[in-house]
Design a protein around this motif. Structure first.
Motif, PDB file in Angstrom:
ATOM      1  N   LEU A  63      43.394  37.720  44.670  1.00 46.40           N
ATOM      2  CA  LEU A  63      42.845  38.191  45.945  1.00 46.40           C
ATOM      3  C   LEU A  63      41.319  38.066  45.979  1.00 46.40           C
ATOM      4  O   LEU A  63      40.734  37.795  47.031  1.00 46.40           O
ATOM      5  CB  LEU A  63      43.278  39.636  46.184  1.00 46.40           C
ATOM      6  CG  LEU A  63      44.766  39.791  46.541  1.00 46.40           C
ATOM      7  CD1 LEU A  63      45.243  41.215  46.307  1.00 46.40           C
ATOM      8  CD2 LEU A  63      45.021  39.383  47.982  1.00 46.40           C
ATOM      9  N   ARG A  64      40.680  38.226  44.837  1.00 46.94           N
ATOM     10  CA  ARG A  64      39.229  38.040  44.774  1.00 46.94           C
ATOM     11  C   ARG A  64      38.862  36.561  44.999  1.00 46.94           C
ATOM     12  O   ARG A  64      37.824  36.253  45.591  1.00 46.94           O
ATOM     13  CB  ARG A  64      38.687  38.514  43.419  1.00 46.94           C
ATOM     14  CG  ARG A  64      38.687  40.020  43.245  1.00 46.94           C
ATOM     15  CD  ARG A  64      38.154  40.430  41.881  1.00 46.94           C
ATOM     16  NE  ARG A  64      38.300  41.851  41.645  1.00 46.94           N
ATOM     17  CZ  ARG A  64      37.455  42.776  42.088  1.00 46.94           C
ATOM     18  NH1 ARG A  64      36.375  42.410  42.772  1.00 46.94           N
ATOM     19  NH2 ARG A  64      37.662  44.051  41.824  1.00 46.94           N
ATOM     20  N   ASP A  65      39.721  35.672  44.522  1.00 49.20           N
ATOM     21  CA  ASP A  65      39.502  34.249  44.746  1.00 49.20           C
ATOM     22  C   ASP A  65      39.587  33.922  46.229  1.00 49.20           C
ATOM     23  O   ASP A  65      38.817  33.105  46.744  1.00 49.20           O
ATOM     24  CB  ASP A  65      40.549  33.434  43.965  1.00 49.20           C
ATOM     25  CG  ASP A  65      40.109  31.999  43.733  1.00 49.20           C
ATOM     26  OD1 ASP A  65      39.108  31.793  43.029  1.00 49.20           O
ATOM     27  OD2 ASP A  65      40.764  31.076  44.267  1.00 49.20           O
ATOM     28  N   LEU A  66      40.509  34.583  46.915  1.00 49.64           N
ATOM     29  CA  LEU A  66      40.622  34.424  48.371  1.00 49.64           C
ATOM     30  C   LEU A  66      39.365  34.945  49.061  1.00 49.64           C
ATOM     31  O   LEU A  66      38.807  34.284  49.950  1.00 49.64           O
ATOM     32  CB  LEU A  66      41.852  35.173  48.876  1.00 49.64           C
ATOM     33  CG  LEU A  66      42.041  35.224  50.393  1.00 49.64           C
ATOM     34  CD1 LEU A  66      42.310  33.833  50.957  1.00 49.64           C
ATOM     35  CD2 LEU A  66      43.177  36.180  50.765  1.00 49.64           C
ATOM     36  N   GLU A  67      38.910  36.123  48.646  1.00 48.93           N
ATOM     37  CA  GLU A  67      37.705  36.725  49.238  1.00 48.93           C
ATOM     38  C   GLU A  67      36.497  35.803  49.098  1.00 48.93           C
ATOM     39  O   GLU A  67      35.651  35.711  49.993  1.00 48.93           O
ATOM     40  CB  GLU A  67      37.392  38.053  48.552  1.00 48.93           C
ATOM     41  CG  GLU A  67      38.339  39.177  48.877  1.00 48.93           C
ATOM     42  CD  GLU A  67      38.018  40.426  48.076  1.00 48.93           C
ATOM     43  OE1 GLU A  67      36.889  40.542  47.574  1.00 48.93           O
ATOM     44  OE2 GLU A  67      38.911  41.283  47.945  1.00 48.93           O
TER      45      GLU A  67
END
Length: 265
Positions: free
Chosen positions: A180-184
């Motif tokens: 999810l941090r990669d998406l952010e």
């Protein structure tokens, strides 16, 4: 070599062989762990999986699964000890006796049924698609040619299956939080993950920042992984879980973490 020496050599070889067989037999017996005989049961989990099981700000483990396991443990008259594990090694940890339960948003799949025995299911789940709110992705079809992230060795990977061939790339991370941090950061275009985790994460980060598509990669159920063949403990576990549901404890824990009773009866 004379007859006497041959006899001695043969006797030694026979003794070594007998000893080896005995050691193998002992090893086999050692692997037949009876969990119900243990006073302390070790629960293996991914300690970054909010809200199911994770390390709180006070340094203690907390979460929906953590509290539910403690309630079931009381019914079993067993102490539950929490052991963070590498999620990619969860089945191996269970088989080797390093843990006694896999309990952390563990989705039931056909492949996993070959490795573990599952308890009764306790929650329903979906593998959802999450994007940033301003993304032009609005359906599963729109993932074609896109970079999609997921947790390594998770049921999201199983649910995606051969559909990954439509992606530009399927990139995996050791935790859902990293995905999810990669998406952010804009490095990935979408994340496929458990709905329960995703809804909780989005609620914390701000609902205006993300969107969850109406398309998904299928429905699932959460259950507890128990060592293959340990039927005595499996039956006792299911009975204890049913008691926690019947006396309302499971409902209260669900309302605390999700605002409503979503327990499977």
């Amino acid at each position: 070599m004379n007859l006497k020496n041959l006899f001695k050599k043969g006797l030694i070889i026979t003794m070594i062989g007998t000893l080896a067989i005995g050691m193998v037999a002992c090893g086999s017996d050692k692997n037949k762990i009876k969990t119900l005989d243990k006073d302390e049961i070790v629960l293996g989990f991914d300690d970054t999986f909010v809200p199911m099981g994770f390390k709180g700000n006070d340094g203690n483990y907390t979460g929906f699964d953590i509290e539910l396991s403690e309630a079931v443990g009381k019914k079993l008259n067993k102490k539950i000890t929490f052991q963070p594990i590498d999620w990619t090694m969860k089945e191996s940890e269970l088989k080797n006796g390093n843990i006694d339960l896999i309990w952390n948003g563990y989705s039931v799949t056909e492949d996993r049924k070959k490795e573990v025995d599952f308890s009764k299911s306790y929650l329903k789940n979906r593998q959802v698609i999450i994007t940033l709110a301003n993304s032009n992705i609005s359906s599963k079809e729109d993932l074609k040619g896109k970079k999609v992230a997921a947790q390594d060795q998770s049921s999201a990977i199983d649910a995606i299956g051969d559909y990954k061939d439509n992606f530009k790339e399927l990139v995996t991370f050791s935790t859902n939080d990293e995905a999810l941090r990669d998406l952010e950061a804009g490095r990935s275009d979408a994340v496929v993950a458990d709905e329960i985790l995703s809804r909780y994460y989005i609620n914390l980060k701000g609902e205006t920042k993300y969107k969850v598509l109406s398309d998904d990669f299928g429905d699932e159920e959460y259950a507890v992984g128990i060592r293959k063949g340990d039927k005595e403990f499996l039956d006792a576990f299911n009975k204890a879980y049913e008691e926690v549901v019947a006396d309302g404890t499971a409902s209260e824990i669900s309302k605390k973490w999700f605002g409503e009773d979503i327990i499977q009866k």
